[in-house]
Design a protein around this motif. Structure first.
Motif, PDB file in Angstrom:
ATOM      1  N   ILE A  30       6.144 -14.550  -8.202  1.00  0.00           N
ATOM      2  CA  ILE A  30       7.103 -14.878  -7.138  1.00  0.00           C
ATOM      3  C   ILE A  30       7.088 -13.734  -6.118  1.00  0.00           C
ATOM      4  N   ILE A  31       7.716 -13.985  -4.971  1.00  0.00           N
ATOM      5  CA  ILE A  31       7.888 -12.903  -3.998  1.00  0.00           C
ATOM      6  C   ILE A  31       9.313 -12.386  -4.136  1.00  0.00           C
ATOM      7  N   ASP A  32       9.424 -11.084  -4.303  1.00  0.00           N
ATOM      8  CA  ASP A  32      10.747 -10.467  -4.398  1.00  0.00           C
ATOM      9  C   ASP A  32      10.928  -9.545  -3.193  1.00  0.00           C
ATOM     10  N   ASP A  33      11.864  -9.893  -2.324  1.00  0.00           N
ATOM     11  CA  ASP A  33      12.048  -9.064  -1.125  1.00  0.00           C
ATOM     12  C   ASP A  33      13.171  -8.047  -1.298  1.00  0.00           C
ATOM     13  N   SER A  34      13.731  -8.000  -2.499  1.00  0.00           N
ATOM     14  CA  SER A  34      14.831  -7.065  -2.713  1.00  0.00           C
ATOM     15  C   SER A  34      14.380  -5.822  -3.488  1.00  0.00           C
ATOM     16  N   VAL A  35      13.152  -5.877  -3.973  1.00  0.00           N
ATOM     17  CA  VAL A  35      12.679  -4.811  -4.850  1.00  0.00           C
ATOM     18  C   VAL A  35      12.354  -3.533  -4.070  1.00  0.00           C
ATOM     19  N   ARG A  36      12.683  -2.416  -4.680  1.00  0.00           N
ATOM     20  CA  ARG A  36      12.247  -1.118  -4.148  1.00  0.00           C
ATOM     21  C   ARG A  36      11.018  -0.747  -4.944  1.00  0.00           C
ATOM     22  N   SER A  37       9.849  -0.836  -4.326  1.00  0.00           N
ATOM     23  CA  SER A  37       8.597  -0.676  -5.065  1.00  0.00           C
ATOM     24  C   SER A  37       8.429   0.715  -5.664  1.00  0.00           C
ATOM     25  N   GLY A  38       8.875   1.719  -4.965  1.00  0.00           N
ATOM     26  CA  GLY A  38       8.744   3.092  -5.458  1.00  0.00           C
ATOM     27  C   GLY A  38       7.295   3.516  -5.614  1.00  0.00           C
ATOM     28  N   ASN A  39       6.424   2.989  -4.720  1.00  0.00           N
ATOM     29  CA  ASN A  39       5.002   3.315  -4.831  1.00  0.00           C
ATOM     30  C   ASN A  39       4.632   4.533  -3.982  1.00  0.00           C
ATOM     31  N   GLY A  40       5.643   5.128  -3.376  1.00  0.00           N
ATOM     32  CA  GLY A  40       5.421   6.377  -2.635  1.00  0.00           C
ATOM     33  C   GLY A  40       4.665   6.217  -1.320  1.00  0.00           C
ATOM     34  N   ASP A  41       4.617   4.983  -0.805  1.00  0.00           N
ATOM     35  CA  ASP A  41       3.848   4.756   0.434  1.00  0.00           C
ATOM     36  C   ASP A  41       4.630   3.938   1.457  1.00  0.00           C
ATOM     37  N   MET A  42       5.946   4.031   1.418  1.00  0.00           N
ATOM     38  CA  MET A  42       6.781   3.203   2.287  1.00  0.00           C
ATOM     39  C   MET A  42       6.395   3.298   3.773  1.00  0.00           C
ATOM     40  N   PRO A  43       6.166   4.504   4.328  1.00  0.00           N
ATOM     41  CA  PRO A  43       5.803   4.549   5.753  1.00  0.00           C
ATOM     42  C   PRO A  43       4.532   3.740   6.052  1.00  0.00           C
ATOM     43  N   LYS A  44       3.570   3.798   5.134  1.00  0.00           N
ATOM     44  CA  LYS A  44       2.321   3.061   5.336  1.00  0.00           C
ATOM     45  C   LYS A  44       2.555   1.545   5.230  1.00  0.00           C
ATOM     46  N   VAL A  45       3.432   1.151   4.313  1.00  0.00           N
ATOM     47  CA  VAL A  45       3.770  -0.269   4.148  1.00  0.00           C
ATOM     48  C   VAL A  45       4.463  -0.780   5.419  1.00  0.00           C
ATOM     49  N   ILE A  46       5.441  -0.029   5.902  1.00  0.00           N
ATOM     50  CA  ILE A  46       6.186  -0.433   7.107  1.00  0.00           C
ATOM     51  C   ILE A  46       5.239  -0.478   8.316  1.00  0.00           C
ATOM     52  N   ALA A  47       4.352   0.506   8.417  1.00  0.00           N
ATOM     53  CA  ALA A  47       3.390   0.522   9.534  1.00  0.00           C
ATOM     54  C   ALA A  47       2.476  -0.709   9.457  1.00  0.00           C
ATOM     55  N   THR A  48       2.133  -1.130   8.248  1.00  0.00           N
ATOM     56  CA  THR A  48       1.287  -2.322   8.081  1.00  0.00           C
ATOM     57  C   THR A  48       2.042  -3.570   8.510  1.00  0.00           C
ATOM     58  N   VAL A  49       3.303  -3.667   8.109  1.00  0.00           N
ATOM     59  CA  VAL A  49       4.122  -4.826   8.499  1.00  0.00           C
ATOM     60  C   VAL A  49       4.267  -4.859  10.031  1.00  0.00           C
ATOM     61  N   ALA A  50       4.462  -3.687  10.624  1.00  0.00           N
ATOM     62  CA  ALA A  50       4.576  -3.617  12.091  1.00  0.00           C
ATOM     63  C   ALA A  50       3.263  -4.078  12.727  1.00  0.00           C
ATOM     64  N   ARG A  51       2.145  -3.672  12.148  1.00  0.00           N
ATOM     65  CA  ARG A  51       0.828  -4.070  12.664  1.00  0.00           C
ATOM     66  C   ARG A  51       0.650  -5.592  12.572  1.00  0.00           C
ATOM     67  N   ILE A  52       1.146  -6.169  11.481  1.00  0.00           N
ATOM     68  CA  ILE A  52       1.070  -7.626  11.285  1.00  0.00           C
ATOM     69  C   ILE A  52       1.900  -8.330  12.372  1.00  0.00           C
ATOM     70  N   ALA A  53       3.074  -7.775  12.644  1.00  0.00           N
ATOM     71  CA  ALA A  53       3.932  -8.342  13.699  1.00  0.00           C
ATOM     72  C   ALA A  53       3.189  -8.331  15.036  1.00  0.00           C
ATOM     73  N   MET A  54       2.494  -7.232  15.323  1.00  0.00           N
ATOM     74  CA  MET A  54       1.743  -7.121  16.578  1.00  0.00           C
ATOM     75  C   MET A  54       0.597  -8.131  16.613  1.00  0.00           C
ATOM     76  N   ASP A  55      -0.043  -8.308  15.472  1.00  0.00           N
ATOM     77  CA  ASP A  55      -1.143  -9.277  15.361  1.00  0.00           C
ATOM     78  C   ASP A  55      -0.634 -10.681  15.688  1.00  0.00           C
ATOM     79  N   PHE A  56       0.522 -11.031  15.119  1.00  0.00           N
ATOM     80  CA  PHE A  56       1.100 -12.356  15.350  1.00  0.00           C
ATOM     81  C   PHE A  56       1.450 -12.542  16.827  1.00  0.00           C
ATOM     82  N   LEU A  57       2.067 -11.520  17.415  1.00  0.00           N
ATOM     83  CA  LEU A  57       2.497 -11.642  18.815  1.00  0.00           C
ATOM     84  C   LEU A  57       1.319 -11.662  19.785  1.00  0.00           C
ATOM     85  N   THR A  58       0.230 -11.058  19.395  1.00  0.00           N
ATOM     86  CA  THR A  58      -0.961 -11.100  20.233  1.00  0.00           C
ATOM     87  C   THR A  58      -1.522 -12.526  20.231  1.00  0.00           C
TER      88      THR A  58
END
Lengths: 163, 66
Positions: free
Chosen positions: A64-92
């Motif tokens: 399943i997809i869990d959007d409430s989980v705190r992954s704790g994988n130590g890479d949150m800035p990279k994850v957020i930057a990827t999501v931001a990049r995806i948003a830019m891809d969609f808007l392009t």
């Protein structure tokens, strides 16, 4: 924004994305869904989409997809930057659309009265503002009111469209 | 009882298996109740805001100028 992002894969529908976070806990698959929000009949030309994302979690032998989980994988800035990049891809690909995103308000965020994921989204936006503001336009919602995005202001909801 | 390390190995193995089936992953995303709920919450937040939204106002003005 390309500096430190994960590679992502786009679904055939152009509304679903997958990427793999790799950190202290190993690999964690992430899923992103961009879905339309209902348009008001008086503004049918307004295409607003919501961006949601979460981790693939195996629950009772079912993924399943869990959007409430705190992954704790130590890479949150990279994850957020990827999501931001995806948003830019969609808007392009969909230049007349506006994307809304609002982080999951977990217990810790509620306790501090501030949406922790929004803080991270905004940190990613603010640190790339010079580059992003040339191509995209941002709005923020604060206390039930829209305003032009201003670096340094905290928002409950963030919306972005192409210039 | 499985140790934490065994659990982690099982999870990684299951994930590797899942990664072989990309279409299934996209389907899980599309049908996710959590993401649907998030979408509904965003729709409710926007519905509380006064229309027109800034970009709607601008588009509307552009249309009337034409």
């Amino acid at each position: 924004m390309d500096k430190d992002c994960y590679k992502f894969v786009v679904g055939q529908d152009d509304f679903t994305y997958i990427f793999i976070s790799e950190g202290v806990k190993g690999k964690i698959a992430k899923g992103v869904l961009i879905s339309p929000l209902p348009a008001a009949s008086v503004y049918p030309f307004s295409s607003v989409y919501n961006l949601g994302f979460g981790d693939f979690v195996n629950f009772d032998r079912k993924w399943i997809i869990d959007d409430s989980v705190r992954s704790g994988n130590g890479d949150m800035p990279k994850v957020i930057a990827t999501v931001a990049r995806i948003a830019m891809d969609f808007l392009t690909k969909n230049p007349d659309s506006v994307l809304s995103f609002e982080g999951y308000m977990d217990e810790k965020s509620a306790l501090h009265g501030r949406n922790h994921r929004n803080v991270l989204y905004q940190r990613a936006i603010n640190s790339n503002w010079a580059e992003l503001s040339e191509e995209f336009r941002f709005w923020g919602v604060q206390e039930g009111k829209f305003e032009e995005y201003s670096v340094g202001t905290h928002y409950d909801q963030i919306l972005v469209g192409r210039l | 009882m499985k140790t934490q390390m065994e659990k982690e190995e099982t999870r990684e193995a299951m994930l590797e298996e899942l990664l072989q089936h990309r279409e299934k992953m996209f389907e899980i995303i599309r049908n996710s109740p959590a993401l649907r709920k998030r979408n509904e919450a965003a729709a409710a937040s926007l519905a509380r805001l006064p229309r027109p939204f800034p970009w709607e106002k601008e588009k509307s003005e552009k249309k009337s100028d034409q």
